[in-house]
Structures are given as structure tokens and as C-alpha cells.
Design an enzyme around this catalytic site. Structure first.
Site: not given
Ligand SMILES: [Zn+2]
Length: 155
Positions: A37, A103, A114
Site C-alpha cells: 500500500e 487499495h 479508513d
Molecule cells: Zn484504505
């Protein structure tokens, strides 16, 4: 102004994202199954007269940040240093406008983590409108808080 990509979010609020910022996101898309990520902050300006925001700069993942396939923790002081430097050099025009992260899904949707993270972020920045962008492998989504709900805009 041909380096700008216009994204109309609603009749009351418009967000412009610089094309160079969009190309930076392209290279962080989690297409490779091992890709981690990525995360950074959004920096930009607001038109004084109406709700017209321009996201012109972003920070990119840095050495001291901690990241895995599905998580990211901003640890590197370099992000804040860039926000401060741009604020100074623009005479206060360029400010922190939110965060972005990737993502590993084609059409990204916010996770409960989130939402929790963004609400904490809004609490720390009550003086301004913030935006949160998720970069998926095909599409991107922009979220902004309006009253009690997060609005989602896909692009
Ligand atoms: Zn996220």
C-alpha cells in the site's frame, strides 16, 4: 491551464487535480500482487470566493514509513516538512488538504479503518474542508465529509 484535470464533485463543490498528480498515482497502483500500500498527503489551495479546490501537490511514500499489502502508517517526518515548505514558499496559499492511499482492488471503497482514520483527521482539522482519495488498480475514488456522511466520487 492545460495541465489541469477538472473533476466536478457536486454543484456546490469543485475539485481540480493537477494531471501530474494523477500520473504520480498511476505508478503506485497495486497491480503487482506483491505491491504494498502507498500513502501520502494532499496539498493544494482553495479559491477564496467559492468552494473550488485545487490539489496541486502530493507527498509520496518515504523511507521511514511503515507499509504492508493492506496497511500503511505515516512515520516519516518528510511529509510534514514538505507541507510546511510549500506553505512558506506559496505565502500560505498551499495547505494540507487530506490524504491519499492505494487499495489492491479495481474500484476502491473505503474500509471501516479508513472511515475511522478520516474522522480522526477531520477532528484535528476543523477549520477546513478535507479530501481523501483512494487509488485503486483501475479507478480512483474521492471522499469528502458533508454533515454526517462521506460523499464518494469515482473518477
Ligand atoms: Zn484504505
Amino acid at each position: 491551464m492545460d495541465d489541469l484535470s477538472i473533476e466536478v464533485v457536486s454543484s456546490e463543490l469543485q475539485v481540480l487535480i493537477r494531471k501530474g498528480v494523477i500520473s504520480m498515482w498511476e505508478k503506485y497502483r497495486q497491480i503487482d500482487p506483491d505491491a504494498h500500500e502507498a500513502f501520502g498527503v494532499l496539498i493544494g489551495s482553495k479559491c477564496i470566493d467559492f468552494a473550488y479546490y485545487h490539489i496541486s501537490e502530493i507527498t509520496e511514500p518515504k523511507e521511514q514509513d511503515i507499509h504492508s499489502r493492506r496497511s500503511f502508517t505515516l512515520k516519516d517526518p518528510g511529509h510534514q516538512a514538505i507541507v510546511n515548505a510549500l506553505f512558506e514558499s506559496s505565502g500560505g496559499q498551499l495547505v494540507y488538504l487530506g490524504t491519499w492511499h492505494t487499495h489492491p482492488e479495481p474500484n476502491p471503497h473505503a474500509s471501516s479503518i479508513d472511515i475511522k482514520d478520516w474522522k480522526a483527521c477531520l477532528k484535528r482539522n476543523k477549520d477546513r474542508q478535507l479530501f481523501f482519495i483512494i487509488v485503486g488498480t483501475e479507478k480512483k475514488a474521492l471522499y469528502y465529509f458533508d454533515g454526517e456522511i462521506f460523499n464518494r466520487y469515482e473518477f
